[in-house]
Scaffold this motif. Structure first.
Motif: not given
Length: 299
Positions: A186-188, A191, A278, A280-281, A284, A295, A298
């Protein structure tokens, strides 16, 4: 300092870790990211001395980890499913760890018990998943490890507890230069915690950078021109992604912000904005060219 040099580990026909090279500096919070099956847990168990590598070397402070009691007494590993001795209470687990960790700090244990409002007389297996995770953090931090290894550390914790745990980790890193390795899909989640990140895919490191460098070198740009896009505008930028939203163009580009800004302004755009990205971006777009199923990481 943790050094991983040309490490390989396989299970039957599965190459879980393939020719891995990695350095984790003392006092770093290092995020190891990737989908399930990427090899993260295997790598952490190698670093923790639970597995022995097939090839290569894993060193902490220039000493081999596997079957090295001195090094293992300075390392604490909280696995994705924390392990406790059967039928033990939190207090009994504390006594067990006190007997094997010379650095055990009873005052710290008592402080953390109060912080988490933990019932130390209850058998750990009767706790929920989240409370078991809290107990693991209390015990782990009370050993005052030099290296703390965490596999999916926030799994089962509510947002309040996640914030509390992150605060305690940052505090120990700041005060004692504790080194933390965090594996997560889970990147969020990581971070705002890690200073270095690496992403694994099929046993290999695909990207490895300081988080600040990663963010400073990748940018989201909105731009619009009075007329068609100048050909020279596209030619001299490293574009990871582009799309059109009405008359506005959206680009994800690599490079230094000041150089990108200077380049774009030469073409007198009627709209020009650099927007924050972010983690996450970034992953990606960075991983898009290798066809990686981002995906899956994430969460």
């Amino acid at each position: 300092m943790i050094k991983i040099r040309n490490v390989r580990k396989s299970f039957e026909n599965l190459e879980a870790v393939e020719n891995m090279n990695l350095t984790v500096n003392k006092g770093s919070i290092y995020g190891l990211l990737g989908s399930n099956g990427a090899g993260k847990t295997t790598l952490l168990k190698l670093i923790g001395g639970i597995y022995v590598q097939d090839d290569g070397a894993i060193m902490i402070d220039d000493q081999s980890v596997y079957e090295n009691t001195d090094i293992k007494q300075r390392v604490f590993f909280i696995q994705d499913i924390p392990y406790f001795l059967p039928q033990y209470t939190v207090k009994q687990m504390a006594q067990f760890y006190e007997s094997i960790y010379p650095t055990w700090d009873q005052n710290r244990f008592e402080e953390l018990v109060k912080t988490f409002n933990m019932d130390i007389h209850k058998k750990v297996h009767k706790f929920s998943k989240g409370i078991q995770r809290q107990a693991a953090f209390i015990l782990g931090l009370s050993t005052k490890p030099e290296v703390l290894i965490l596999d999916e550390p926030m799994d089962g914790l509510d947002p309040v507890m996640r914030k509390k745990v992150k605060g305690l980790l940052i505090e120990d890193v700041a005060e004692r230069e504790m080194t933390v390795l965090i594996s997560s899909h889970n990147l969020r989640e990581v971070e705002d915690l890690c200073d270095h990140v690496a992403i694994m895919h099929k046993g290999k490191i695909m990207i490895e950078k300081e988080l600040d460098d990663l963010k400073s070198d990748t940018h989201k740009i909105q731009v619009a021109f009075n007329g068609s896009i100048p050909s020279e505008f596209i030619k001299h930028m490293k574009i990871l992604h582009q799309e059109k939203r009405g008359s506005v163009l959206l680009f994800i580009v690599n490079g230094k912000e000041e150089e990108i800004t200077a380049h774009i302004k030469k073409f007198n755009p009627i709209i020009f904005d650099i927007l924050p990205l972010t983690l996450e971006e970034i992953f990606i777009y960075e991983m898009g060219d290798v066809g990686y199923a981002v995906e899956n990481i994430l969460g």
